[in-house]
Design a protein around this motif. Structure first.
Motif, PDB file in Angstrom:
ATOM      1  N   GLN A  51       0.827  -1.213   0.000  1.00 54.52           N
ATOM      2  CA  GLN A  51       0.000   0.000   0.000  1.00 54.52           C
ATOM      3  C   GLN A  51       0.859   1.261   0.000  1.00 54.52           C
ATOM      4  O   GLN A  51       0.560   2.232  -0.706  1.00 54.52           O
ATOM      5  CB  GLN A  51      -0.912   0.015   1.227  1.00 54.52           C
ATOM      6  N   VAL A  52       1.925   1.238   0.796  1.00 57.60           N
ATOM      7  CA  VAL A  52       2.820   2.401   0.855  1.00 57.60           C
ATOM      8  C   VAL A  52       3.454   2.640  -0.516  1.00 57.60           C
ATOM      9  O   VAL A  52       3.546   3.783  -0.990  1.00 57.60           O
ATOM     10  CB  VAL A  52       3.904   2.185   1.931  1.00 57.60           C
ATOM     11  N   ALA A  53       3.876   1.559  -1.172  1.00 58.61           N
ATOM     12  CA  ALA A  53       4.464   1.698  -2.505  1.00 58.61           C
ATOM     13  C   ALA A  53       3.442   2.237  -3.496  1.00 58.61           C
ATOM     14  O   ALA A  53       3.754   3.092  -4.339  1.00 58.61           O
ATOM     15  CB  ALA A  53       4.998   0.344  -2.976  1.00 58.61           C
ATOM     16  N   GLY A  54       2.203   1.743  -3.405  1.00 59.07           N
ATOM     17  CA  GLY A  54       1.156   2.247  -4.286  1.00 59.07           C
ATOM     18  C   GLY A  54       0.885   3.723  -4.067  1.00 59.07           C
ATOM     19  O   GLY A  54       0.690   4.485  -5.023  1.00 59.07           O
ATOM     20  N   MET A  55       0.895   4.135  -2.806  1.00 57.99           N
ATOM     21  CA  MET A  55       0.676   5.545  -2.499  1.00 57.99           C
ATOM     22  C   MET A  55       1.809   6.397  -3.067  1.00 57.99           C
ATOM     23  O   MET A  55       1.572   7.470  -3.634  1.00 57.99           O
ATOM     24  CB  MET A  55       0.577   5.724  -0.986  1.00 57.99           C
ATOM     25  N   ALA A  56       3.048   5.918  -2.935  1.00 55.02           N
ATOM     26  CA  ALA A  56       4.198   6.678  -3.429  1.00 55.02           C
ATOM     27  C   ALA A  56       4.201   6.768  -4.952  1.00 55.02           C
ATOM     28  O   ALA A  56       4.576   7.797  -5.523  1.00 55.02           O
ATOM     29  CB  ALA A  56       5.494   6.035  -2.934  1.00 55.02           C
ATOM     30  N   LEU A  57       3.759   5.694  -5.611  1.00 51.83           N
ATOM     31  CA  LEU A  57       3.761   5.659  -7.076  1.00 51.83           C
ATOM     32  C   LEU A  57       2.453   6.164  -7.671  1.00 51.83           C
ATOM     33  O   LEU A  57       2.300   6.152  -8.897  1.00 51.83           O
ATOM     34  CB  LEU A  57       4.023   4.226  -7.556  1.00 51.83           C
ATOM     35  N   ARG A  58       1.515   6.555  -6.809  1.00 53.48           N
ATOM     36  CA  ARG A  58       0.210   7.060  -7.247  1.00 53.48           C
ATOM     37  C   ARG A  58      -0.577   5.994  -8.005  1.00 53.48           C
ATOM     38  O   ARG A  58      -1.248   6.266  -9.002  1.00 53.48           O
ATOM     39  CB  ARG A  58       0.361   8.314  -8.117  1.00 53.48           C
ATOM     40  N   VAL A  59      -0.481   4.774  -7.511  1.00 51.53           N
ATOM     41  CA  VAL A  59      -1.219   3.650  -8.098  1.00 51.53           C
ATOM     42  C   VAL A  59      -2.267   3.209  -7.090  1.00 51.53           C
ATOM     43  O   VAL A  59      -1.929   2.799  -5.978  1.00 51.53           O
ATOM     44  CB  VAL A  59      -0.287   2.472  -8.436  1.00 51.53           C
ATOM     45  N   SER A  60      -3.525   3.293  -7.473  1.00 46.57           N
ATOM     46  CA  SER A  60      -4.616   2.927  -6.572  1.00 46.57           C
ATOM     47  C   SER A  60      -5.261   1.627  -7.028  1.00 46.57           C
ATOM     48  O   SER A  60      -4.904   1.054  -8.063  1.00 46.57           O
ATOM     49  CB  SER A  60      -5.672   4.036  -6.538  1.00 46.57           C
ATOM     50  N   CYS A  61      -6.254   1.190  -6.261  1.00 47.59           N
ATOM     51  CA  CYS A  61      -6.979  -0.020  -6.632  1.00 47.59           C
ATOM     52  C   CYS A  61      -7.775   0.171  -7.915  1.00 47.59           C
ATOM     53  O   CYS A  61      -8.158  -0.805  -8.563  1.00 47.59           O
ATOM     54  CB  CYS A  61      -7.905  -0.448  -5.495  1.00 47.59           C
ATOM     55  N   LYS A 140     -13.170   6.980  -6.894  1.00 48.19           N
ATOM     56  CA  LYS A 140     -13.523   5.718  -7.548  1.00 48.19           C
ATOM     57  C   LYS A 140     -14.019   4.735  -6.483  1.00 48.19           C
ATOM     58  O   LYS A 140     -13.918   4.994  -5.288  1.00 48.19           O
ATOM     59  CB  LYS A 140     -12.301   5.128  -8.270  1.00 48.19           C
ATOM     60  N   VAL A 141     -14.545   3.622  -6.929  1.00 46.15           N
ATOM     61  CA  VAL A 141     -14.982   2.586  -5.990  1.00 46.15           C
ATOM     62  C   VAL A 141     -13.774   2.101  -5.199  1.00 46.15           C
ATOM     63  O   VAL A 141     -12.710   1.832  -5.762  1.00 46.15           O
ATOM     64  CB  VAL A 141     -15.638   1.416  -6.747  1.00 46.15           C
ATOM     65  N   GLY A 142     -13.924   1.995  -3.874  1.00 45.04           N
ATOM     66  CA  GLY A 142     -12.800   1.705  -2.995  1.00 45.04           C
ATOM     67  C   GLY A 142     -12.368   0.252  -2.988  1.00 45.04           C
ATOM     68  O   GLY A 142     -13.046  -0.641  -3.509  1.00 45.04           O
ATOM     69  N   ALA A 143     -11.222   0.016  -2.354  1.00 44.52           N
ATOM     70  CA  ALA A 143     -10.634  -1.321  -2.305  1.00 44.52           C
ATOM     71  C   ALA A 143     -11.457  -2.289  -1.467  1.00 44.52           C
ATOM     72  O   ALA A 143     -11.400  -3.501  -1.671  1.00 44.52           O
ATOM     73  CB  ALA A 143      -9.214  -1.235  -1.745  1.00 44.52           C
ATOM     74  N   ILE A 144     -12.229  -1.782  -0.512  1.00 49.37           N
ATOM     75  CA  ILE A 144     -12.989  -2.643   0.396  1.00 49.37           C
ATOM     76  C   ILE A 144     -14.397  -2.907  -0.128  1.00 49.37           C
ATOM     77  O   ILE A 144     -15.157  -3.661   0.462  1.00 49.37           O
ATOM     78  CB  ILE A 144     -13.057  -1.998   1.802  1.00 49.37           C
ATOM     79  N   ALA A 145     -14.771  -2.297  -1.241  1.00 47.00           N
ATOM     80  CA  ALA A 145     -16.145  -2.405  -1.747  1.00 47.00           C
ATOM     81  C   ALA A 145     -16.526  -3.857  -2.003  1.00 47.00           C
ATOM     82  O   ALA A 145     -15.767  -4.610  -2.617  1.00 47.00           O
ATOM     83  CB  ALA A 145     -16.289  -1.593  -3.027  1.00 47.00           C
ATOM     84  N   ARG A 146     -17.700  -4.239  -1.531  1.00 39.00           N
ATOM     85  CA  ARG A 146     -18.224  -5.577  -1.775  1.00 39.00           C
ATOM     86  C   ARG A 146     -19.615  -5.507  -2.405  1.00 39.00           C
ATOM     87  O   ARG A 146     -19.841  -6.022  -3.473  1.00 39.00           O
ATOM     88  CB  ARG A 146     -18.291  -6.371  -0.459  1.00 39.00           C
ATOM     89  N   GLU A 147     -20.535  -4.853  -1.727  1.00 40.49           N
ATOM     90  CA  GLU A 147     -21.902  -4.746  -2.236  1.00 40.49           C
ATOM     91  C   GLU A 147     -22.312  -3.284  -2.295  1.00 40.49           C
ATOM     92  O   GLU A 147     -21.739  -2.435  -1.609  1.00 40.49           O
ATOM     93  CB  GLU A 147     -22.870  -5.526  -1.345  1.00 40.49           C
TER      94      GLU A 147
END
Length: 303
Positions: A51-61, A140-147
């Motif tokens: 997650q930290v790497a994604g935040m640093a690289l501006r890569v989201s779910c 955008k729709v979040g990483a925890i989204a289910r229903e």
């Protein structure tokens, strides 16, 4: 008086004997629990690092291609870390070697590769989604989204919808960060402002040409704006989202690494399973090959 002293001594001896028997009975379980715990901790650190790497690289779910690939790599690295943590813990139990003194000593490439591949497979089989390892993009729709629930208009959720959203919020948490605390917000996805922009662009596009709509319909090409849906959201993420939408900026948030909710349990079990691959156990309370010099735990040497 002497008889009472004798009775006390007998009671203490019996209690001491019972304690020794109980400790002996649970002794084989201790290495198992320690290796599972070490694997779980390392796996959690690995996923958090992703997650930290994604935040640093501006890569989201929600980032196309890079999001799922980043999550897959994160799970692989976390799984390899879980396996190594189990191996180091086993070595410590066997001979008391501090794993922090020489962390790379004895690391085998084949162990890293096998653990990474098994971890990725377990994560997927247990219902994990690789993109969900990355941080959430608030617009955008979040990483925890289910229903989610249908959002028939840009208005706030109706009382009936809020009851159902409350149930989803209690079960799965905020679809962006995973928290179950605080005020519930019915989050429109896509956001209302983005929907208005999409509709405006559609009206100014080639869709105004008479033959474009029938042609797109014949080719099964979607030409209408996406339908909005309600997702459960916490108040903190809602406030940050409003700022991001208003300023048209990318805003990402971390989510709970070991999230409990929805259908996936991959966050919890994939790591310990990897660690237990390196658990060898005991045979009759004594190692079949080598016995620990630290308290006689009877821990086996890995072949």
């Amino acid at each position: 008086m002497a008889r009472r002293q004798t009775d006390n001594n007998e009671f203490m001896a019996a209690a001491r004997n019972a304690g020794q028997q109980l400790a002996a009975a649970f002794q084989p379980v201790v290495p198992f629990l320690m290796q599972a715990g070490a694997s779980m901790a390392a796996y959690t650190v690995g996923l958090t690092g992703a997650q930290v790497a994604g935040m640093a690289l501006r890569v989201s779910c929600a980032t196309p291609v890079a999001g799922p690939i980043g999550g897959l790599l994160g799970v692989g690295v976390a799984s390899a870390m879980a396996g190594q943590a189990s191996i180091k813990c086993r070595q410590y139990l066997k001979d008391g070697t501090n794993p922090l003194l020489h962390p790379w000593k004895g690391v085998r490439t084949d162990d890293l590769i096998v653990d990474a591949l098994l971890g990725v497979a377990l994560f997927k089989v247990m219902g994990g989604r690789f993109r969900s390892v990355m941080p959430s993009d608030l617009v955008k729709v979040g990483a925890i989204a289910r229903e989610s629930l249908p959002a028939p208009s840009v208005e706030y959720a109706t009382p009936a919808s809020r009851i159902e959203l409350r149930r989803l919020f209690s079960r799965d948490g905020c679809h962006h960060c995973g928290t179950r605390r605080g005020k519930l917000i019915g989050d429109h996805m896509p956001p209302n402002k983005h929907m208005q922009q999409t509709v405006g662009m559609a009206r100014r596009s080639l869709l105004r040409v008479p033959f474009v709509k029938p042609l797109a319909s014949a080719l099964n090409i979607p030409i209408t704006p996406p339908r909005q849906r309600f997702y459960p959201q916490c108040e903190s993420c809602s406030q940050k989202q409003s700022s991001a939408v208003r300023n048209n900026k990318l805003r990402m948030v971390f989510h709970e690494t070991l999230h409990r909710g929805g259908k996936s349990q991959a966050w919890h079990f994939a790591g310990p399973f990897l660690g237990l691959r390196h658990y060898t156990g005991t045979v009759g309370g004594t190692s079949s090959t080598a016995t620990s010099n630290r308290g006689g735990t009877g821990y086996q040497r890995r072949s």
